[in-house]
Design a protein around this motif. Structure first.
Motif, PDB file in Angstrom:
ATOM      1  N   ALA A 198       7.145   0.978 -20.272  1.00 26.92           N
ATOM      2  CA  ALA A 198       7.409   2.412 -20.171  1.00 26.92           C
ATOM      3  C   ALA A 198       6.489   3.111 -19.186  1.00 26.92           C
ATOM      4  CB  ALA A 198       7.288   3.062 -21.538  1.00 26.92           C
ATOM      5  N   ALA A 199       5.226   2.708 -19.127  1.00 33.91           N
ATOM      6  CA  ALA A 199       4.271   3.400 -18.270  1.00 33.91           C
ATOM      7  C   ALA A 199       3.407   2.379 -17.541  1.00 33.91           C
ATOM      8  CB  ALA A 199       3.411   4.344 -19.085  1.00 33.91           C
ATOM      9  N   PRO A 200       3.855   1.919 -16.368  1.00 32.50           N
ATOM     10  CA  PRO A 200       3.074   0.933 -15.653  1.00 32.50           C
ATOM     11  C   PRO A 200       1.711   1.478 -15.251  1.00 32.50           C
ATOM     12  CG  PRO A 200       4.823   1.789 -14.252  1.00 32.50           C
ATOM     13  CD  PRO A 200       5.025   2.358 -15.626  1.00 32.50           C
ATOM     14  N   ASP A 201       0.749   0.591 -15.195  1.00 32.36           N
ATOM     15  CA  ASP A 201      -0.590   0.947 -14.742  1.00 32.36           C
ATOM     16  C   ASP A 201      -0.466   1.561 -13.345  1.00 32.36           C
ATOM     17  OD1 ASP A 201      -2.978   0.292 -13.051  1.00 32.36           O
ATOM     18  OD2 ASP A 201      -3.769  -0.324 -14.996  1.00 32.36           O
ATOM     19  N   PRO A 202      -1.067   2.749 -13.105  1.00 32.24           N
ATOM     20  CA  PRO A 202      -0.933   3.392 -11.798  1.00 32.24           C
ATOM     21  C   PRO A 202      -1.378   2.505 -10.642  1.00 32.24           C
ATOM     22  CG  PRO A 202      -1.898   4.927 -13.356  1.00 32.24           C
ATOM     23  CD  PRO A 202      -1.826   3.586 -14.045  1.00 32.24           C
ATOM     24  N   GLU A 203      -2.487   1.787 -10.812  1.00 32.74           N
ATOM     25  CA  GLU A 203      -2.968   0.930  -9.725  1.00 32.74           C
ATOM     26  C   GLU A 203      -1.995  -0.206  -9.445  1.00 32.74           C
ATOM     27  OE1 GLU A 203      -7.027  -0.364 -10.095  1.00 32.74           O
ATOM     28  OE2 GLU A 203      -7.650   1.606 -10.825  1.00 32.74           O
ATOM     29  N   ARG A 204      -1.433  -0.785 -10.487  1.00 31.64           N
ATOM     30  CA  ARG A 204      -0.485  -1.881 -10.304  1.00 31.64           C
ATOM     31  C   ARG A 204       0.804  -1.380  -9.666  1.00 31.64           C
ATOM     32  NH1 ARG A 204      -0.379  -5.208 -15.746  1.00 31.64           N
ATOM     33  NH2 ARG A 204       0.489  -6.871 -14.466  1.00 31.64           N
ATOM     34  N   ALA A 205       1.226  -0.183 -10.023  1.00 32.58           N
ATOM     35  CA  ALA A 205       2.425   0.393  -9.429  1.00 32.58           C
ATOM     36  C   ALA A 205       2.217   0.622  -7.932  1.00 32.58           C
ATOM     37  CB  ALA A 205       2.784   1.705 -10.135  1.00 32.58           C
ATOM     38  N   VAL A 206       1.080   1.191  -7.573  1.00 26.51           N
ATOM     39  CA  VAL A 206       0.775   1.430  -6.152  1.00 26.51           C
ATOM     40  C   VAL A 206       0.669   0.097  -5.419  1.00 26.51           C
ATOM     41  CG1 VAL A 206      -0.971   2.306  -4.544  1.00 26.51           C
ATOM     42  CG2 VAL A 206      -0.273   3.690  -6.518  1.00 26.51           C
ATOM     43  N   GLU A 207       0.008  -0.875  -6.013  1.00 26.19           N
ATOM     44  CA  GLU A 207      -0.134  -2.192  -5.381  1.00 26.19           C
ATOM     45  C   GLU A 207       1.222  -2.849  -5.148  1.00 26.19           C
ATOM     46  OE1 GLU A 207      -1.674  -5.472  -3.552  1.00 26.19           O
ATOM     47  OE2 GLU A 207      -2.652  -3.570  -3.987  1.00 26.19           O
ATOM     48  N   ALA A 208       2.135  -2.724  -6.112  1.00 28.27           N
ATOM     49  CA  ALA A 208       3.472  -3.296  -5.945  1.00 28.27           C
ATOM     50  C   ALA A 208       4.199  -2.637  -4.769  1.00 28.27           C
ATOM     51  CB  ALA A 208       4.275  -3.144  -7.238  1.00 28.27           C
ATOM     52  N   ALA A 209       4.070  -1.322  -4.641  1.00 33.07           N
ATOM     53  CA  ALA A 209       4.703  -0.613  -3.524  1.00 33.07           C
ATOM     54  C   ALA A 209       4.075  -1.024  -2.195  1.00 33.07           C
ATOM     55  CB  ALA A 209       4.603   0.895  -3.728  1.00 33.07           C
ATOM     56  N   ASP A 259       8.024   5.563 -12.594  1.00 30.06           N
ATOM     57  CA  ASP A 259       8.865   4.715 -11.750  1.00 30.06           C
ATOM     58  C   ASP A 259       8.892   5.138 -10.285  1.00 30.06           C
ATOM     59  OD1 ASP A 259       9.502   3.194 -13.972  1.00 30.06           O
ATOM     60  OD2 ASP A 259      11.301   4.351 -14.430  1.00 30.06           O
ATOM     61  N   TRP A 260       7.924   5.955  -9.845  1.00 29.58           N
ATOM     62  CA  TRP A 260       7.911   6.444  -8.468  1.00 29.58           C
ATOM     63  C   TRP A 260       6.501   6.352  -7.884  1.00 29.58           C
ATOM     64  CZ3 TRP A 260      12.168   7.777  -5.721  1.00 29.58           C
ATOM     65  CH2 TRP A 260      13.350   7.989  -6.441  1.00 29.58           C
ATOM     66  N   VAL A 261       6.411   5.837  -6.661  1.00 23.99           N
ATOM     67  CA  VAL A 261       5.147   5.749  -5.932  1.00 23.99           C
ATOM     68  C   VAL A 261       5.364   6.310  -4.533  1.00 23.99           C
ATOM     69  CG1 VAL A 261       3.489   4.148  -4.852  1.00 23.99           C
ATOM     70  CG2 VAL A 261       4.235   3.771  -7.213  1.00 23.99           C
ATOM     71  N   HIS A 262       4.396   7.098  -4.080  1.00 23.39           N
ATOM     72  CA  HIS A 262       4.406   7.601  -2.701  1.00 23.39           C
ATOM     73  C   HIS A 262       3.316   6.885  -1.923  1.00 23.39           C
ATOM     74  CE1 HIS A 262       3.052  10.467   0.497  1.00 23.39           C
ATOM     75  NE2 HIS A 262       4.326  10.279   0.803  1.00 23.39           N
ATOM     76  N   LEU A 263       3.688   6.338  -0.768  1.00 18.49           N
ATOM     77  CA  LEU A 263       2.720   5.727   0.145  1.00 18.49           C
ATOM     78  C   LEU A 263       2.655   6.545   1.417  1.00 18.49           C
ATOM     79  CD1 LEU A 263       3.656   1.915   0.006  1.00 18.49           C
ATOM     80  CD2 LEU A 263       1.916   3.135  -1.322  1.00 18.49           C
ATOM     81  N   ALA A 264       1.466   6.648   1.996  1.00 16.59           N
ATOM     82  CA  ALA A 264       1.269   7.267   3.298  1.00 16.59           C
ATOM     83  C   ALA A 264       0.380   6.330   4.101  1.00 16.59           C
ATOM     84  CB  ALA A 264       0.625   8.643   3.158  1.00 16.59           C
ATOM     85  N   PHE A 265       0.712   6.132   5.380  1.00 22.03           N
ATOM     86  CA  PHE A 265      -0.043   5.221   6.226  1.00 22.03           C
ATOM     87  C   PHE A 265       0.336   5.454   7.679  1.00 22.03           C
ATOM     88  CE2 PHE A 265       3.853   3.242   4.870  1.00 22.03           C
ATOM     89  CZ  PHE A 265       4.332   2.504   5.948  1.00 22.03           C
ATOM     90  N   ASP A 266      -0.395   4.818   8.564  1.00 14.58           N
ATOM     91  CA  ASP A 266      -0.110   4.874   9.994  1.00 14.58           C
ATOM     92  C   ASP A 266       0.288   3.493  10.469  1.00 14.58           C
ATOM     93  OD1 ASP A 266      -0.838   7.553  10.052  1.00 14.58           O
ATOM     94  OD2 ASP A 266      -2.891   7.130  10.673  1.00 14.58           O
ATOM     95  N   THR A 267       1.120   3.451  11.510  1.00 12.66           N
ATOM     96  CA  THR A 267       1.481   2.176  12.121  1.00 12.66           C
ATOM     97  C   THR A 267       1.258   2.228  13.625  1.00 12.66           C
ATOM     98  OG1 THR A 267       3.804   2.835  12.374  1.00 12.66           O
ATOM     99  CG2 THR A 267       3.235   1.539  10.408  1.00 12.66           C
ATOM    100  N   ASP A 268       1.018   1.052  14.180  1.00  8.69           N
ATOM    101  CA  ASP A 268       0.957   0.850  15.627  1.00  8.69           C
ATOM    102  C   ASP A 268       1.945  -0.252  15.937  1.00  8.69           C
ATOM    103  OD1 ASP A 268       0.445   0.088  18.254  1.00  8.69           O
ATOM    104  OD2 ASP A 268      -1.728   0.260  18.041  1.00  8.69           O
ATOM    105  N   ASN A 269       3.023   0.115  16.607  1.00  8.62           N
ATOM    106  CA  ASN A 269       4.067  -0.824  16.985  1.00  8.62           C
ATOM    107  C   ASN A 269       4.037  -0.972  18.505  1.00  8.62           C
ATOM    108  OD1 ASN A 269       6.317  -2.421  17.246  1.00  8.62           O
ATOM    109  ND2 ASN A 269       7.746  -0.946  16.351  1.00  8.62           N
ATOM    110  N   ASN A 270       3.170  -1.873  18.975  1.00 11.05           N
ATOM    111  CA  ASN A 270       3.031  -2.114  20.408  1.00 11.05           C
ATOM    112  C   ASN A 270       2.671  -0.831  21.166  1.00 11.05           C
ATOM    113  OD1 ASN A 270       2.954  -3.916  22.541  1.00 11.05           O
ATOM    114  ND2 ASN A 270       5.092  -3.589  23.074  1.00 11.05           N
ATOM    115  N   GLY A 271       1.728  -0.066  20.597  1.00 11.08           N
ATOM    116  CA  GLY A 271       1.272   1.161  21.237  1.00 11.08           C
ATOM    117  C   GLY A 271       2.004   2.411  20.797  1.00 11.08           C
ATOM    118  N   ARG A 272       3.098   2.272  20.072  1.00  7.58           N
ATOM    119  CA  ARG A 272       3.820   3.434  19.529  1.00  7.58           C
ATOM    120  C   ARG A 272       3.235   3.736  18.153  1.00  7.58           C
ATOM    121  NH1 ARG A 272       9.468   1.235  19.571  1.00  7.58           N
ATOM    122  NH2 ARG A 272       9.583   2.637  17.787  1.00  7.58           N
TER     123      ARG A 272
END
Length: 137
Positions: A12-23, A93-106
């Protein structure tokens, strides 16, 4: 990141850290050059109602992104690198991720919403926004 197994789907209530890690693990799989050209592997990670606003401004749905990734060459592709990845569980049942990417300089700031379903964590929504690294100027 931990080596803990993903939360049982029925809990019913997954561990917040485990939920984020799964995402995070799902997001990294979607960026893996060995996973991206496989419609089956990508399809398993995308929610049936998946939508994306790409860094190009294009709107994508599940079928169109799977097809586009399958059409790209699998060999000789430089991996997309990530930085500053962080996440928060918004609800059981919801996780938000934020991050940056570098795709060949983009460079792009990225935001993803992951939803836990009966088959595991799936990407529900994604948005990429291009940016210029002012520190390099």
């Amino acid at each position: 990141m931990t080596d803990a197994p993903p939360d049982p789907v029925g809990s019913a209530a997954p561990d917040p850290e485990r939920a984020v890690e799964a995402a995070i693990q799902g997001e990294l799989r979607l960026l893996d050059p060995d996973v991206r050209p496989s419609p089956d592997l990508v399809g398993a990670l995308l929610h049936p109602e998946f939508t994306e606003i790409g860094a190009s401004g294009r709107l994508w749905d599940r079928a169109s992104i799977i097809a586009a990734l399958a059409d790209r060459p699998a060999s000789g592709v430089r991996p997309i690198t990530t930085s500053r990845m962080r996440g928060v569980r918004l609800a059981p049942d919801w996780v938000h991720l934020a991050f940056d990417t570098d795709n060949n300089g983009r460079l792009a700031h990225r935001s993803s919403l992951w939803r836990r379903t009966g088959t595991g964590w799936q990407l529900y929504f994604h948005q990429g926004t291009p940016f210029i690294d002012d520190e390099e100027m």
